[in-house]
Design a protein around this motif. Structure first.
Motif, PDB file in Angstrom:
ATOM      1  N   ALA A  40       4.945 -83.188  18.080  1.00 52.49           N
ATOM      2  CA  ALA A  40       4.952 -84.030  17.345  1.00 52.49           C
ATOM      3  C   ALA A  40       3.970 -83.716  15.911  1.00 52.49           C
ATOM      4  O   ALA A  40       3.199 -83.317  15.904  1.00 52.49           O
ATOM      5  N   SER A  41       3.844 -84.583  14.575  1.00 58.30           N
ATOM      6  CA  SER A  41       2.608 -84.420  13.483  1.00 58.30           C
ATOM      7  C   SER A  41       2.054 -85.289  13.936  1.00 58.30           C
ATOM      8  O   SER A  41       2.030 -86.064  14.767  1.00 58.30           O
ATOM      9  N   SER A  42       0.884 -85.031  13.753  1.00 57.99           N
ATOM     10  CA  SER A  42      -0.408 -85.495  14.019  1.00 57.99           C
ATOM     11  C   SER A  42      -0.445 -86.710  12.995  1.00 57.99           C
ATOM     12  O   SER A  42       0.321 -86.607  12.201  1.00 57.99           O
ATOM     13  N   GLU A  43      -1.210 -87.482  12.744  1.00 57.49           N
ATOM     14  CA  GLU A  43      -1.234 -88.675  12.307  1.00 57.49           C
ATOM     15  C   GLU A  43      -1.935 -88.331  10.457  1.00 57.49           C
ATOM     16  O   GLU A  43      -2.342 -87.054  10.099  1.00 57.49           O
ATOM     17  N   PRO A  44      -1.909 -88.795   9.664  1.00 55.31           N
ATOM     18  CA  PRO A  44      -1.371 -88.786   8.547  1.00 55.31           C
ATOM     19  C   PRO A  44      -2.951 -88.825   7.913  1.00 55.31           C
ATOM     20  O   PRO A  44      -3.336 -89.848   8.140  1.00 55.31           O
ATOM     21  N   VAL A  45      -3.550 -88.011   6.869  1.00 53.33           N
ATOM     22  CA  VAL A  45      -4.660 -87.912   6.995  1.00 53.33           C
ATOM     23  C   VAL A  45      -4.503 -88.249   4.665  1.00 53.33           C
ATOM     24  O   VAL A  45      -3.489 -86.936   4.699  1.00 53.33           O
ATOM     25  N   THR A  46      -5.288 -88.928   4.232  1.00 59.92           N
ATOM     26  CA  THR A  46      -4.535 -89.274   2.368  1.00 59.92           C
ATOM     27  C   THR A  46      -6.217 -88.637   1.926  1.00 59.92           C
ATOM     28  O   THR A  46      -6.968 -89.639   2.117  1.00 59.92           O
ATOM     29  N   VAL A  47      -5.845 -87.585   0.894  1.00 58.70           N
ATOM     30  CA  VAL A  47      -6.360 -87.569   0.489  1.00 58.70           C
ATOM     31  C   VAL A  47      -6.806 -87.249  -1.458  1.00 58.70           C
ATOM     32  O   VAL A  47      -5.783 -86.542  -1.539  1.00 58.70           O
ATOM     33  N   ARG A  48      -7.823 -87.281  -1.833  1.00 63.27           N
ATOM     34  CA  ARG A  48      -7.581 -87.303  -3.650  1.00 63.27           C
ATOM     35  C   ARG A  48      -8.490 -85.950  -3.705  1.00 63.27           C
ATOM     36  O   ARG A  48      -9.663 -86.359  -3.467  1.00 63.27           O
ATOM     37  N   THR A  49      -7.908 -85.176  -4.888  1.00 65.62           N
ATOM     38  CA  THR A  49      -8.463 -84.027  -5.883  1.00 65.62           C
ATOM     39  C   THR A  49      -9.302 -84.838  -6.644  1.00 65.62           C
ATOM     40  O   THR A  49      -9.520 -86.022  -6.719  1.00 65.62           O
ATOM     41  N   LEU A  50      -9.904 -83.721  -6.200  1.00 67.45           N
ATOM     42  CA  LEU A  50     -11.371 -84.189  -7.936  1.00 67.45           C
ATOM     43  C   LEU A  50     -10.732 -83.592  -8.932  1.00 67.45           C
ATOM     44  O   LEU A  50      -9.904 -83.464  -9.575  1.00 67.45           O
ATOM     45  N   LYS A  51     -11.917 -83.994 -10.119  1.00 68.71           N
ATOM     46  CA  LYS A  51     -11.584 -83.199 -11.372  1.00 68.71           C
ATOM     47  C   LYS A  51     -11.731 -82.086 -11.458  1.00 68.71           C
ATOM     48  O   LYS A  51     -10.611 -81.823 -11.962  1.00 68.71           O
ATOM     49  N   GLY A  52     -12.818 -81.564 -10.863  1.00 71.56           N
ATOM     50  CA  GLY A  52     -11.972 -80.015 -10.619  1.00 71.56           C
ATOM     51  C   GLY A  52     -12.522 -79.563 -12.428  1.00 71.56           C
ATOM     52  O   GLY A  52     -13.292 -79.988 -12.966  1.00 71.56           O
ATOM     53  N   ALA A  53     -12.024 -77.820 -12.389  1.00 71.74           N
ATOM     54  CA  ALA A  53     -13.194 -77.177 -13.366  1.00 71.74           C
ATOM     55  C   ALA A  53     -12.210 -78.024 -15.416  1.00 71.74           C
ATOM     56  O   ALA A  53     -10.810 -78.779 -14.573  1.00 71.74           O
ATOM     57  N   PRO A  54     -12.658 -77.943 -15.971  1.00 66.84           N
ATOM     58  CA  PRO A  54     -12.287 -78.304 -17.721  1.00 66.84           C
ATOM     59  C   PRO A  54     -10.407 -77.939 -17.664  1.00 66.84           C
ATOM     60  O   PRO A  54     -10.511 -76.732 -17.261  1.00 66.84           O
TER      61      PRO A  54
END
Length: 619
Positions: free
Chosen positions: A391-405
């Motif tokens: 079965a699928s694990s519990e979800p996790v929501t992640v927001r990516t960063l700005k990163g390289a220009p």
């Protein structure tokens, strides 16, 4: 235990190749060919090495080594047919970043371990230098990572009683780096990375060598048996004890020996059985002299038909983000269990499968190719070799960063032989000798510009690069003209053609020479607070050539960059003034030689860099 003294056969060439097991184990090395290795003894040693990576510089490598070398060995006997080494090597986050900067997505190759066996026969130790293969390992986008491995070689045999030990003396790695598409990096033939132990004991194992042993192990506990499939069964039993030590177990199906183990493990899986058949198993313990225990009480297991295994793995534990970048996320989760073993972990982005990682390693993985400043929801599912999915694990929501220009590494007209791409910030000060002051270059507080970089490495010690700023460098600067009047203007440096940077690694750092051609323009001037209309074309009549150098002490590696210095000659000005000719004023006040310039070059950023920040200038 009865002991008697024996000497003279010198059949003991200490299976010195035992040290080869060490070579197989370090930094993700695969096992040598031979019987299936046993589980290592529970104790182990951890060593820290300082490894000299080209371009990346010296980095720490932690290695934990476990071995099944027995505590006691008997003269003339080989206590285990193969010496097994289980290791976990931890590469630090800076090494990971460096390998990724070199465009590496996987590493493989070989390792050379110089070790010695010290015994009564060889008090100074006998050295060996085995070479072993490094298993192909994925390199995460950031953070440290562990590379487990198992190596084995022929067992030990001794001729004289006394104390013995295995010690490690030197380690050299020969990693081969490959890009994500499997093509080679600039290091086509691999690297040579010498490593020196900096902490932790060099002692791999200590053991006593005795003359003889006549006491057999105790009777093992009655095994429990579980039919896993129509052709496999799992056994688990109570351990034997012995005055010298239990070296392993023999498993019998009726009167036929079907498996031998080496080490303390008391659980095995037996495969290749006949479907719809009954099997009666018993277990016999062995000690290091070859004495065998009484057989355990038997257990009978009935196998069913040979049908596909249908039991899925348990649900993975809740995933969490351990590292986040602009275009990637690294996750970890709780391990699943399965009756036959977890084969893979699959990471889903929403309902879409985005990445898979082996179930035998750490319960972690990463997803690349994401968009900056975007939220994603991930789940993880475990999969066994039969294709059963948890079965699928519990979800996790992640927001990516700005990163390289945006646009980092976009350098389409770079020389074709400079295949690696990235971007870099630079900032510093340019003295104006006549004004007894300094103008800031690419002020990090005033929307600084970055330079795209194309680079390559040559012969493990040279770096060659071309760079081009994405737009002119502009900074607002104030001087005291004529020694008393505050004059403020925007200084613009517009690059002409590509800049170059070349360096050689020596003395623990890089000797660097960099050059660029710039045209200097001045606009938006005020004198004592009043506007001065210098016109739109107030600039040096010809370009200014800038040549900078750095010593190894000031420029340690390409990951951190360094401080470059030099002197410049500011050419005469032309086109200055509206309604009156200000060229002589600007030329007289600014133009001339002997102007010290000091530029800090920041780290090379890649598209996957988590954070690419402007650098601060140094006076």
């Amino acid at each position: 235990m009865n002991v008697r003294i024996i000497s003279g056969r010198r059949r003991a060439l200490v299976g010195l190749v035992a040290a080869a097991g060490l070579g197989c184990g370090l930094l993700g090395l695969t096992a040598l060919s031979g019987p299936a290795p046993a589980r290592a003894a529970p104790d182990g040693v951890t060593m820290r090495f300082r490894c000299e990576f080209p371009l990346i510089g010296p980095q720490d490598l932690d290695v934990t080594i476990k071995t099944n070398v027995p505590k006691v060995a008997v003269v003339g006997e080989r206590p285990v047919p193969r010496i097994v080494f289980e290791t976990v090597a931890t590469l630090n986050a800076k090494t990971t970043n460096g390998l990724r900067t070199l465009d590496a997505a996987t590493l493989s190759g070989t390792a050379l371990a110089r070790a010695a066996a010290v015994t009564p026969e060889y008090p100074n130790g006998v050295s060996v230098a085995p070479r072993a293969e490094i298993a192909k390992s994925g390199i995460p986008p950031a953070g440290s990572f562990k590379v487990p491995a198992t190596g084995s070689t022929v067992g030990l045999s001794f001729d004289e009683p006394g104390a013995g030990k295995l010690v490690l003396r030197e380690l050299v790695l020969y990693p081969i780096l490959r890009k994500a598409d499997g093509s080679p990096t600039d290091f086509k033939d691999g690297l040579e990375v010498p490593c020196k132990r900096t902490s932790g004991s060099d002692l791999l194992a200590e053991f006593a060598i005795v003359a003889s042993d006549t006491q057999p192990p105790s009777k093992p506990g009655r095994p429990g048996a579980t039919a896993l499939t129509g052709t496999t069964a799992m056994l688990k039993w109570g351990a034997s004890t012995d005055d010298v030590g239990v070296s392993g177990y023999n498993i019998y199906d009726g009167t036929k020996k079907v498996l031998s183990t080496y080490g303390p493990e008391t659980t095995v899986t037996i495969s290749g059985l006949t479907p719809n058949s009954a099997h009666t198993f018993s277990v016999v313990g062995r000690d290091f002299y070859g004495n065998e225990s009484e057989a355990s009480d038997p257990v009978t297991v009935q196998l069913g038909p040979d049908v596909p295994e249908r039991v899925p793995p348990t649900t993975p534990g809740d995933p969490t983000a351990t590292h986040v970048g602009g275009v990637w996320v690294r996750l970890k989760w709780g391990a699943s269990t399965d009756d036959v073993g977890v084969a893979f972990y699959d990471i889903y982005n929403g309902g879409k499968l985005t990445a898979s990682f082996p179930g035998t390693g750490e319960p972690e993985g990463w997803v690349e190719g994401l968009a900056p400043l975007t939220s994603y929801t991930f789940t993880v599912r475990a999969r066994d070799a039969a294709g059963n999915v948890s079965a699928s694990s519990e979800p996790v929501t992640v927001r990516t960063l700005k990163g390289a220009p945006q646009g980092c590494g976009d350098y389409p007209d770079a020389p074709p032989d400079l295949a690696s791409r990235g971007c870099v910030y630079m900032a510093g000060y340019n003295n104006v000798t006549k004004l007894d002051g300094a103008a800031i270059v690419n002020d990090p507080k005033q929307d600084p510009a970055f330079a795209n970089v194309a680079f390559k490495t040559v012969e493990e010690k040279y770096v060659k690069a071309r760079f081009r700023f994405v737009r002119p460098l502009r900074s607002r600067t104030t001087f005291l003209t004529f020694g008393f009047m505050p004059t403020t203007a925007t200084m613009e440096l517009r690059q002409i053609g590509a800049g170059s940077l070349e360096g050689e690694y020596r003395d623990g750092g890089y000797a660097i020479k960099a050059s660029a051609t710039m045209r200097v323009r001045v606009y938006g001037a005020t004198a004592n607070g009043a506007p001065v209309d210098v016109g739109a074309r107030c600039a040096t009549a010809k370009p200014m050539r800038i040549t900078l150098t750095a010593t190894p002490a000031d420029y340690k590696d390409i990951l951190e960059g360094g401080l470059l210095t030099g002197t410049t000659t500011i050419p005469p000005f032309a086109g200055c003034g509206v309604g009156e000719d200000l060229d002589p004023l600007f030329t007289g006040a600014i133009a001339g030689g002997g102007n010290l310039i000091k530029i800090r070059q920041g780290p090379i950023c890649k598209k996957q860099t988590a954070e690419c920040l402007p650098v601060q200038p140094e006076r």
